[in-house]
Design an enzyme around this catalytic site. Structure first.
Site, PDB file in Angstrom:
ATOM      1  N   GLY A 191      27.790  55.901 105.734  1.00  0.00           N
ATOM      2  CA  GLY A 191      27.225  56.125 104.424  1.00  0.00           C
ATOM      3  C   GLY A 191      27.647  57.197 103.557  1.00  0.00           C
ATOM      4  O   GLY A 191      28.434  58.104 104.215  1.00  0.00           O
ATOM      5  N   ASN A 192      26.840  57.369 102.566  1.00  0.00           N
ATOM      6  CA  ASN A 192      27.012  58.670 101.858  1.00  0.00           C
ATOM      7  C   ASN A 192      25.502  59.206 101.263  1.00  0.00           C
ATOM      8  O   ASN A 192      24.588  58.260 101.532  1.00  0.00           O
ATOM      9  CB  ASN A 192      27.928  58.642 100.748  1.00  0.00           C
ATOM     10  CG  ASN A 192      27.682  57.412  99.611  1.00  0.00           C
ATOM     11  OD1 ASN A 192      26.964  57.674  99.061  1.00  0.00           O
ATOM     12  ND2 ASN A 192      28.666  56.282  99.812  1.00  0.00           N
ATOM     13  N   ARG A 193      25.435  60.137 100.687  1.00  0.00           N
ATOM     14  CA  ARG A 193      23.988  60.731 100.392  1.00  0.00           C
ATOM     15  C   ARG A 193      23.871  60.417  98.989  1.00  0.00           C
ATOM     16  O   ARG A 193      22.682  60.771  98.203  1.00  0.00           O
ATOM     17  CB  ARG A 193      24.245  62.164 100.291  1.00  0.00           C
ATOM     18  CG  ARG A 193      24.474  62.701 101.710  1.00  0.00           C
ATOM     19  CD  ARG A 193      24.625  64.313 101.690  1.00  0.00           C
ATOM     20  NE  ARG A 193      23.582  64.928 100.871  1.00  0.00           N
ATOM     21  CZ  ARG A 193      23.302  65.909 100.552  1.00  0.00           C
ATOM     22  NH1 ARG A 193      24.357  67.034 100.771  1.00  0.00           N
ATOM     23  NH2 ARG A 193      22.176  66.537  99.979  1.00  0.00           N
ATOM     24  N   SER A 194      24.272  59.482  98.187  1.00  0.00           N
ATOM     25  CA  SER A 194      23.969  59.104  96.865  1.00  0.00           C
ATOM     26  C   SER A 194      22.697  58.343  97.003  1.00  0.00           C
ATOM     27  O   SER A 194      22.513  57.468  97.922  1.00  0.00           O
ATOM     28  CB  SER A 194      25.007  57.787  96.293  1.00  0.00           C
ATOM     29  OG  SER A 194      24.484  57.581  95.062  1.00  0.00           O
TER      30      SER A 194
ATOM     31  N   ALA B 277      28.220  55.406  94.281  1.00  0.00           N
ATOM     32  CA  ALA B 277      29.191  56.046  95.509  1.00  0.00           C
ATOM     33  C   ALA B 277      29.712  55.001  96.449  1.00  0.00           C
ATOM     34  O   ALA B 277      28.926  54.586  97.320  1.00  0.00           O
ATOM     35  CB  ALA B 277      28.505  57.058  96.043  1.00  0.00           C
TER      36      ALA B 277
END
Ligand code: CTP
Length: 417
Positions: free
Chosen positions: A222-225, A290
């Site tokens: 995943g990512n931090r958005s 994102a």
């Protein structure tokens, strides 16, 4: 029932600018307490002015305790202080939450038969009304005309949310969530002209959040958005009159903005399919999500276990570039907006990378943010640049994510003509 007068506490502190929170008489009046608490906790001095009817739902003592200010409803108390004009004259912002059909009718006709309507008539600051009523009342031609008239005079009348109303009824007419009312009030304090109705009749699709690429039944890349910027873009578009669909990836923590249709997705491929479907007849498509650039080649059927051979090797494959695909499929007249989250590196700064990305993606506008180092991700505020394929470069001053969204919609609206 009018709140008892307390000698010496009849006027707000004269030197301090402040906000007036009007409350009219609907069941949603109880939510005004949460709006008030959020305003005071963020440092605003708030004077609450309920209608008599509102006090059937919430007592004056509650508003006095939460605001630390006296509360009254009529114009015939504390007459020497001329409160019925002073409150409106001195306010930086008047918010009415909830605004009932009756309150809007009285305001539209210039009535001043209680302290709230007198305050609204003397206010020269931005005025934000958050309506709440049954769907039939909201859709009645009289209310529609009153709302149109108030908007034509510059009053910001929010679109209500759709959902559970009093009793068993559901439909449009629900008070927007307190967090949304407060975010839009903050936006008007930052920029009084941030919510014109210039997107009326436009269909807008916005993606938001961060995709998750599953690895096995319990893990993902995943990512931090957080999705907050995309949500603000959708929220501001809806309050500027657009019909908005928000394609959200993994944003369960966020409250859906009022009057926005939300389509939930998880992975890049799910987001891609939803965007391709939703964007077909849109006037504007905004890719604020994102999207993971890579995903695991294979999704393990069972949870991957620690083995004797050490950690597993995860093979990745590249995800399709959804923005580039949307640009390729864009029907005539559709505007496509991309986002770029950049950190800058030894080859160039944020703006240098954004210029290259605008050309590579082929979109009409690219909103570039500086990220990393505590900036943008998971933060309430944001700033950046908006680059146009026509060579324009507009710097977007740091402010709330709603402020950034309002600047973006200015540029879009100008291009839509
Ligand atoms: N984007 C997309 N599909 C992808 C990757 C990105 O649609 N597979 C979109 C994002 O929603 C955003 C824009 O492209 O609007 C730029 O995203 P960003 O992650 O900054 O760019 P990348 O193409 O991933 O480029 P790089 O990682 O090299 O900076």
């Amino acid at each position: 029932m009018t709140a008892p007068e307390v000698p010496g506490t009849g006027t707000p502190d004269a030197d301090l600018p402040g906000m007036v929170l009007g409350v009219s008489g609907g069941i949603a009046a109880y939510k005004a307490c949460e709006v008030l608490r959020r305003f005071t906790e963020s440092g605003h001095r708030v004077r609450v002015v309920p209608t008599e009817a509102a006090l059937n739902f919430v007592g004056a003592a509650t508003f006095e305790a939460l605001s630390g200010q006296p509360v009254r409803t009529g114009v015939f108390t504390n007459v020497p202080e001329v409160a019925h004009v002073r409150l409106g004259q001195r306010a930086d912002l008047v918010v009415v939450a909830p605004a009932t059909a009756d309150l809007m009718a009285r305001l539209a006709h210039g009535r001043a038969d209680d302290l709230l309507t007198a305050t609204l008539l003397t206010a020269r600051c931005p005025v934000l009304l958050a309506p709440a009523m049954h769907t039939e009342m909201w859709e009645h031609p009289a209310t529609r005309d009153n709302v149109a008239l108030l908007r034509s005079r510059g009053v910001v009348v929010l679109e209500p949310a759709s959902g559970r109303l009093t009793g068993v009824d559901t439909g449009p007419g629900r008070l927007p969530e307190p967090s949304e009312i407060v975010a839009l009030a903050r936006l008007l304090l930052e920029r009084p002209d941030a919510l014109p109705r210039d997107l009326t009749g436009r269909r807008v699709v916005v993606s938001a959040g961060g995709t998750r690429e599953p690895l096995d039944p319990v893990r993902f890349l995943g990512n931090r958005s957080s999705g907050r910027q995309g949500y603000a873009v959708a929220q501001v578009a809806a309050q500027r009159g657009a019909e908005v669909t928000l394609v959200a990836a993994n944003t369960a923590d966020l409250t859906a903005p009022a009057a926005v249709r939300v389509v939930r997705t998880g992975s890049a491929e799910q987001l891609r399919l939803a965007m391709l479907d939703e964007s077909k007849d849109a006037d504007v498509v905004v890719m604020a999500a994102a999207v993971a650039d890579f995903r695991p080649v294979a999704l393990a059927e069972h949870k991957i276990k620690k083995g004797a051979d050490g950690p597993p090797v995860v093979h990745l494959t590249t995800n399709p570039d959804i923005l580039a695909e949307l640009v390729g499929l864009r029907p005539d007249g559709q505007l496509v907006v991309g986002f770029a989250a950049e950190t800058g590196d030894e080859t160039g700064g944020v703006l240098d990378h954004a210029r290259v990305k605008l050309v590579r993606k082929g979109c009409d506008l690219l909103l570039a943010n500086a990220v990393g180092d505590g900036k943008a991700f998971e933060q309430p505020d944001n700033g950046g640049w908006l680059l146009g394929s026509d060579g324009t470069e507009v710097e977007l001053p740091h402010g709330s994510k709603a402020l950034l969204a309002s600047r973006l919609w200015d540029e879009v609206a100008a291009r839509l003509g």
